[in-house]
Design an enzyme around this catalytic site. Structure first.
Site, PDB file in Angstrom:
ATOM      1  N   GLY A  28     -13.579   2.315 -44.981  1.00  0.00           N
ATOM      2  CA  GLY A  28     -12.357   3.060 -45.265  1.00  0.00           C
ATOM      3  C   GLY A  28     -11.401   3.209 -44.098  1.00  0.00           C
ATOM      4  O   GLY A  28     -10.603   4.147 -44.070  1.00  0.00           O
ATOM      5  N   SER A  29     -11.406   2.260 -43.165  1.00  0.00           N
ATOM      6  CA  SER A  29     -10.466   2.409 -42.049  1.00  0.00           C
ATOM      7  C   SER A  29      -9.024   2.216 -42.513  1.00  0.00           C
ATOM      8  O   SER A  29      -8.102   2.808 -41.940  1.00  0.00           O
ATOM      9  CB  SER A  29     -10.809   1.473 -40.890  1.00  0.00           C
ATOM     10  N   ASN A  30      -8.799   1.430 -43.551  1.00  0.00           N
ATOM     11  CA  ASN A  30      -7.430   1.317 -44.081  1.00  0.00           C
ATOM     12  C   ASN A  30      -6.980   2.619 -44.732  1.00  0.00           C
ATOM     13  O   ASN A  30      -5.799   2.975 -44.649  1.00  0.00           O
ATOM     14  CB  ASN A  30      -7.323   0.152 -45.070  1.00  0.00           C
ATOM     15  N   MET A 108     -14.877  -4.049 -53.359  1.00  0.00           N
ATOM     16  CA  MET A 108     -15.528  -5.361 -53.426  1.00  0.00           C
ATOM     17  C   MET A 108     -15.775  -5.832 -54.861  1.00  0.00           C
ATOM     18  O   MET A 108     -16.780  -6.480 -55.153  1.00  0.00           O
ATOM     19  CB  MET A 108     -16.848  -5.312 -52.646  1.00  0.00           C
ATOM     20  N   ARG A 109     -14.871  -5.516 -55.748  1.00  0.00           N
ATOM     21  CA  ARG A 109     -14.990  -5.969 -57.138  1.00  0.00           C
ATOM     22  C   ARG A 109     -13.664  -6.519 -57.630  1.00  0.00           C
ATOM     23  O   ARG A 109     -12.602  -6.041 -57.200  1.00  0.00           O
ATOM     24  CB  ARG A 109     -15.388  -4.809 -58.059  1.00  0.00           C
ATOM     25  N   ASN A 125      -3.605  -4.841 -53.079  1.00  0.00           N
ATOM     26  CA  ASN A 125      -4.847  -5.150 -52.369  1.00  0.00           C
ATOM     27  C   ASN A 125      -4.498  -5.606 -50.962  1.00  0.00           C
ATOM     28  O   ASN A 125      -3.431  -6.167 -50.735  1.00  0.00           O
ATOM     29  CB  ASN A 125      -5.585  -6.278 -53.095  1.00  0.00           C
ATOM     30  N   HIS A 127      -5.972  -8.054 -47.899  1.00  0.00           N
ATOM     31  CA  HIS A 127      -6.928  -9.151 -47.698  1.00  0.00           C
ATOM     32  C   HIS A 127      -6.798  -9.658 -46.259  1.00  0.00           C
ATOM     33  O   HIS A 127      -5.678  -9.850 -45.771  1.00  0.00           O
ATOM     34  CB  HIS A 127      -6.630 -10.284 -48.686  1.00  0.00           C
TER      35      HIS A 127
HETATM   36  C1  GRF Z   1     -10.466  -5.101 -44.741  1.00  0.00           C
HETATM   37  O1  GRF Z   1     -10.656  -6.113 -43.800  1.00  0.00           O
HETATM   38  C2  GRF Z   1      -9.683  -5.593 -45.913  1.00  0.00           C
HETATM   39  O2  GRF Z   1      -8.784  -6.599 -45.591  1.00  0.00           O
HETATM   40  C3  GRF Z   1     -10.752  -6.148 -46.819  1.00  0.00           C
HETATM   41  O3  GRF Z   1     -11.856  -5.287 -46.663  1.00  0.00           O
HETATM   42  C4  GRF Z   1     -11.785  -4.653 -45.369  1.00  0.00           C
HETATM   43  C5  GRF Z   1     -11.818  -3.169 -45.612  1.00  0.00           C
HETATM   44  O4  GRF Z   1     -11.965  -2.453 -44.441  1.00  0.00           O
HETATM   45  N1  GRF Z   1     -10.299  -6.231 -48.183  1.00  0.00           N
HETATM   46  P1  GRF Z   1     -11.935  -0.864 -44.473  1.00  0.00           P
HETATM   47  O5  GRF Z   1     -12.993  -0.403 -45.484  1.00  0.00           O
HETATM   48  O6  GRF Z   1     -10.567  -0.414 -44.855  1.00  0.00           O
HETATM   49  O7  GRF Z   1     -12.306  -0.447 -43.092  1.00  0.00           O
END
Ligand code: GRF
Length: 210
Positions: A28-30, A108-109, A125, A127
């Site tokens: 969840g760093s994003n 992841m789905r 999304n 990526h």
């Molecule tokens: C990121 O690298 C994103 O591009 C990919 O999954 C990773 C998620 O990272 N879809 P986080 O859980 O947000 O740290």
């Protein structure tokens, strides 16, 4: 007296904050970067709920630390798809919390037609590659293996394909001599944290017709 629309530092002007529902499976760093951007006034939005398909996913802890409703929801028997009863549970929870858009943040789905229809043109999304290069899993490893000199990240609208759909924002990073999968992914993630809030601002402007 009317209240003028709020404006963010990137010039986005919206009547009200964008209500974002976030789906994730991992660290969840994003999501944290989205919280940071909101706090800094770079993104006029609020995260209305976070849903994970993994009970102990750290993304749920991050949400709770920010006082955001966070749920582990069974996504159904498939390990790779969100469909059937699981999909219905996700849609119901997103709607109940008033999500206007859905941000996939390490989810992841593959999302299937019912969710795509419920949030048509409103699912994004992130990526870790410059799509259309290297769709699918562990894109940073694919980039290293291919000998690419440049990689990056893409935020895109989600359609029925895997890592397809119109691009909103891309950021580029160099692939350096001696990069390992970890160092390259870390460099890409720094750009993800900039790209995701930018893309959500862009989507908000489009949805508000601004
Ligand atoms: C990121 O690298 C994103 O591009 C990919 O999954 C990773 C998620 O990272 N879809 P986080 O859980 O947000 O740290």
């Amino acid at each position: 007296m009317t209240t003028p629309p709020a404006s963010t530092s990137d010039g986005a002007t919206h009547d009200r904050p964008l209500a974002i529902g976030v789906l994730g499976s991992g660290k969840g760093s994003n999501l944290e970067a989205i919280f940071d951007a909101i706090a800094a006034g770079r993104l006029r939005a609020r995260v209305v709920c976070v849903i994970a398909d993994v009970a102990l996913a750290y993304i749920l802890e991050r949400a709770r630390a920010h006082g955001v409703p966070a749920f582990f929801l069974d996504a159904g028997p498939s390990k790779t798809r969100l469909d059937g009863d699981g999909e219905r549970r996700y849609i119901e929870t997103l709607r109940r919390h008033g999500a206007e858009v859905v941000a996939l943040a390490g989810f992841m789905r593959i999302v299937k037609p019912a969710l795509l229809a419920a949030y048509a043109g409103r699912i994004v999304n992130i990526h870790p590659s410059l799509l259309p290069a290297f769709p699918g899993l562990e894109a940073w490893k694919q980039a290293l293996r291919s000998g690419a000199k440049t990689s990056g990240c893409t935020v895109h609208l989600v359609d029925s394909g895997t890592d397809t759909g119109p691009v909103l924002v891309q950021k580029t990073v160099p692939v350096l001599e001696g990069d390992t999968p970890e160092t390259l992914h870390a460099r890409i993630q720094v750009q993800e944290y900039i790209a995701y809030p930018e893309a959500l601002n862009l989507l908000a402007r489009r949805l508000r017709g601004a």
